[in-house]
Motif scaffolding. Structure first.
Motif, mmCIF file in Angstrom:
data_model
loop_
_atom_site.group_PDB
_atom_site.id
_atom_site.type_symbol
_atom_site.label_atom_id
_atom_site.label_comp_id
_atom_site.label_asym_id
_atom_site.label_seq_id
_atom_site.Cartn_x
_atom_site.Cartn_y
_atom_site.Cartn_z
ATOM 1 N N ASP A 117 18.819 8.145 -4.550
ATOM 2 C CA ASP A 117 19.355 8.806 -3.713
ATOM 3 C C ASP A 117 18.649 9.541 -2.734
ATOM 4 O O ASP A 117 18.805 9.943 -1.532
ATOM 5 C CB ASP A 117 20.464 9.690 -4.251
ATOM 6 N N GLY A 118 17.138 9.753 -3.366
ATOM 7 C CA GLY A 118 16.240 10.594 -2.699
ATOM 8 C C GLY A 118 14.995 10.062 -2.204
ATOM 9 O O GLY A 118 14.124 10.686 -2.355
ATOM 10 N N VAL A 119 15.064 8.684 -1.920
ATOM 11 C CA VAL A 119 14.089 7.725 -1.483
ATOM 12 C C VAL A 119 14.126 7.757 -0.209
ATOM 13 O O VAL A 119 15.194 7.331 0.567
ATOM 14 C CB VAL A 119 13.916 6.405 -2.190
ATOM 15 N N ASP A 120 12.914 7.736 0.561
ATOM 16 C CA ASP A 120 12.915 7.401 1.985
ATOM 17 C C ASP A 120 12.324 6.249 1.974
ATOM 18 O O ASP A 120 11.226 5.928 1.701
ATOM 19 C CB ASP A 120 11.773 8.382 2.462
ATOM 20 N N TRP A 121 13.268 5.460 2.565
ATOM 21 C CA TRP A 121 13.073 3.759 2.757
ATOM 22 C C TRP A 121 12.117 3.442 3.995
ATOM 23 O O TRP A 121 11.657 2.206 3.979
ATOM 24 C CB TRP A 121 14.439 3.148 2.965
ATOM 25 N N ALA A 122 11.734 4.402 4.641
ATOM 26 C CA ALA A 122 11.040 4.143 6.015
ATOM 27 C C ALA A 122 9.567 3.263 5.454
ATOM 28 O O ALA A 122 9.019 4.042 4.677
ATOM 29 C CB ALA A 122 10.788 5.275 6.839
ATOM 30 N N GLY A 123 9.408 2.137 6.099
ATOM 31 C CA GLY A 123 8.172 1.339 5.612
ATOM 32 C C GLY A 123 7.963 0.812 4.203
ATOM 33 O O GLY A 123 7.208 0.228 3.743
ATOM 34 N N LYS A 124 9.488 0.730 3.568
ATOM 35 C CA LYS A 124 9.411 0.094 2.427
ATOM 36 C C LYS A 124 10.513 -1.006 2.594
ATOM 37 O O LYS A 124 11.702 -1.079 2.093
ATOM 38 C CB LYS A 124 9.876 1.040 1.221
ATOM 39 N N PRO A 125 10.061 -1.996 3.157
ATOM 40 C CA PRO A 125 11.237 -3.171 3.447
ATOM 41 C C PRO A 125 11.924 -3.815 2.123
ATOM 42 O O PRO A 125 13.015 -4.244 1.992
ATOM 43 C CB PRO A 125 10.745 -4.145 4.370
ATOM 44 N N LEU A 126 10.931 -4.490 1.207
ATOM 45 C CA LEU A 126 11.505 -5.128 0.117
ATOM 46 C C LEU A 126 12.350 -3.946 -1.011
ATOM 47 O O LEU A 126 13.376 -4.423 -1.378
ATOM 48 C CB LEU A 126 10.315 -5.493 -0.680
ATOM 49 N N ALA A 127 12.011 -3.046 -0.980
ATOM 50 C CA ALA A 127 12.569 -1.808 -1.643
ATOM 51 C C ALA A 127 14.020 -1.484 -1.110
ATOM 52 O O ALA A 127 15.093 -1.293 -1.761
ATOM 53 C CB ALA A 127 11.866 -0.552 -1.955
ATOM 54 N N ALA A 236 4.784 9.405 -3.927
ATOM 55 C CA ALA A 236 5.149 10.717 -4.144
ATOM 56 C C ALA A 236 5.786 11.345 -2.962
ATOM 57 O O ALA A 236 6.817 11.939 -2.968
ATOM 58 C CB ALA A 236 4.095 11.675 -4.695
ATOM 59 N N ALA A 237 5.175 10.859 -1.950
ATOM 60 C CA ALA A 237 5.514 11.472 -0.507
ATOM 61 C C ALA A 237 6.866 11.147 -0.121
ATOM 62 O O ALA A 237 7.646 11.679 0.688
ATOM 63 C CB ALA A 237 4.449 11.481 0.472
ATOM 64 N N GLY A 238 7.348 9.971 -0.506
ATOM 65 C CA GLY A 238 8.592 9.182 -0.173
ATOM 66 C C GLY A 238 9.945 9.516 -0.999
ATOM 67 O O GLY A 238 10.658 9.022 -1.010
ATOM 68 N N LEU A 239 9.323 10.527 -2.033
ATOM 69 C CA LEU A 239 10.898 10.888 -2.911
ATOM 70 C C LEU A 239 10.868 12.452 -2.914
ATOM 71 O O LEU A 239 10.046 13.092 -2.887
ATOM 72 C CB LEU A 239 10.329 10.789 -4.480
ATOM 73 N N ASP A 240 12.070 12.905 -2.770
ATOM 74 C CA ASP A 240 12.542 14.301 -2.420
ATOM 75 C C ASP A 240 12.217 15.001 -3.619
ATOM 76 O O ASP A 240 12.043 14.168 -4.837
ATOM 77 C CB ASP A 240 13.866 14.474 -1.570
ATOM 78 N N LEU A 241 12.659 16.433 -3.686
ATOM 79 C CA LEU A 241 12.277 16.971 -4.882
ATOM 80 C C LEU A 241 13.275 16.594 -5.978
ATOM 81 O O LEU A 241 12.903 16.503 -7.182
ATOM 82 C CB LEU A 241 12.429 18.472 -4.693
ATOM 83 N N GLU A 242 14.690 16.382 -5.701
ATOM 84 C CA GLU A 242 15.422 15.783 -6.738
ATOM 85 C C GLU A 242 15.371 14.470 -7.247
ATOM 86 O O GLU A 242 15.190 14.575 -8.450
ATOM 87 C CB GLU A 242 16.997 15.870 -6.190
ATOM 88 N N ALA A 243 14.789 13.551 -6.440
ATOM 89 C CA ALA A 243 14.435 12.080 -7.165
ATOM 90 C C ALA A 243 13.171 12.241 -7.814
ATOM 91 O O ALA A 243 13.169 11.835 -8.949
ATOM 92 C CB ALA A 243 14.021 11.346 -5.672
ATOM 93 N N THR A 244 12.325 13.273 -7.198
ATOM 94 C CA THR A 244 11.000 13.171 -8.362
ATOM 95 C C THR A 244 11.387 13.994 -9.611
ATOM 96 O O THR A 244 10.888 13.391 -10.770
ATOM 97 C CB THR A 244 10.063 14.265 -7.811
ATOM 98 N N ALA A 245 12.402 14.958 -9.606
ATOM 99 C CA ALA A 245 12.744 15.760 -10.773
ATOM 100 C C ALA A 245 13.447 14.706 -11.929
ATOM 101 O O ALA A 245 13.096 14.532 -12.974
ATOM 102 C CB ALA A 245 13.543 16.804 -10.510
ATOM 103 N N HIS A 246 14.276 13.785 -10.977
ATOM 104 C CA HIS A 246 14.941 12.715 -12.137
ATOM 105 C C HIS A 246 13.935 11.860 -12.548
ATOM 106 O O HIS A 246 13.808 11.484 -13.952
ATOM 107 C CB HIS A 246 15.841 11.988 -11.317
ATOM 108 N N GLY A 247 12.904 11.280 -12.014
ATOM 109 C CA GLY A 247 11.979 10.511 -12.348
ATOM 110 C C GLY A 247 10.959 11.014 -13.397
ATOM 111 O O GLY A 247 10.720 10.500 -14.692
#
Length: 280
Positions: A117-127, A236-247
């Motif tokens: 939910d906290g991933v920035d998909w810009a520039g990540k077409p396959l993902a 790392a730049a494409g994950l928000d703080l919550e997504a990073t914490a989950h990871g």
């Protein structure tokens, strides 16, 4: 705070069961596809719809265009796209259930899904394409789905770094092979002919990353590490703080599960993905 490379190695390993299952070629052939590589290309690209070869060449990067064109668009006439996606998920479920026979992965799968939910998909077409597929309703399938999305996310980030560095697919593979990250048969497995491979070798050599005998130099090893470090930063730049914490919180669990997958065999440490398996 960020996930370590061990986390990314783990999601790669969990995802890769769909390529190393012993009967994967036969099962895709039963759908109408022809051979391992058509099954690989079609099953990985199907998240994009029924794309033309040019789109898949752009997103896969490391594969020779000729290998992609041998698979597409023929695959879309030979087998149903939804059936391809369903079979891929079924293979993943079977392989992972065999690796985790007595393990409840429901909580891990749910938390990995929340990370997306906290991933920035810009520039990540396959993902982004894989993230848009319907989420499996079972824990094992959901965990594989999350690992697959994150595997493609890092892959998209890595392709951005490679292309920004001016490395085409052949040159990137030549460098990875010289660094000992991929096997000797990488040229063949990725479908590069001798002319393209030699052009890639010269490109890397002209940068001072290989010596006259094709052996990697200190500068080449440094460059390869810089490419990975840059990929780490973009991820790392494409994950928000919550997504990073989950990871970060999930890393130990994901690595432990991946080790059990790798222990079943079929996962050489030096492999075509260039990603070592999680350490024991």
């Amino acid at each position: 705070m960020a996930m370590t490379r061990e986390f990314w190695r783990a999601v790669e390993t969990i995802h890769d069961v769909v390529y190393v299952a012993p009967d994967v070629t036969q099962r895709f052939e039963e759908l109408g596809l022809k051979g391992f590589w058509m099954g690989y290309v079609a099953s990985r690209a199907a998240a994009l719809g029924t794309p033309a070869p040019e789109l898949v060449v752009a997103t896969f990067h490391g594969f020779a265009p000729a290998r992609i064109r041998r698979a597409l668009p023929d695959a879309w006439q030979l087998a149903d796209r939804d059936a391809i996606i369903a079979l891929r998920l079924a293979i993943a479920r079977e392989e992972l259930a065999a690796a985790w026979p007595d393990t409840d992965v429901a909580d891990t799968a749910d938390r990995l899904r929340l990370m997306l939910d906290g991933v920035d998909w810009a520039g990540k077409p396959l993902a982004a394409a894989h993230a848009a597929l319907p989420e499996p309703g079972d824990p094992v399938g959901l965990l594989w789905h999350g690992a697959t999305v994150l595997r493609e996310y890092r892959g998209d980030c890595h392709v951005a770094i490679l292309t920004a560095a001016g490395l085409d697919g052949a040159a990137a593979n030549v460098l990875a092979q010289a660094a000992g990250l991929v096997p000797a048969e990488q040229q063949h497995s990725r479908g590069w002919d001798d002319v393209a491979w030699e052009r890639g070798r010269r490109s890397v050599q002209q940068r001072g990353w290989l010596d006259a005998d094709g052996v990697i130099t200190d500068a080449g090893r440094g460059a390869r590490e810089q490419l990975e470090a840059a990929t780490d930063r973009v991820c790392a730049a494409g994950l928000d703080l919550e997504a990073t914490a989950h990871g970060v919180a999930l890393e130990g669990e994901i690595v432990s599960l991946a080790r059990r997958v790798a222990d079943r065999g079929g996962f050489p440490d030096v492999n075509a993905t260039g990603v070592p398996r999680p350490r024991r």
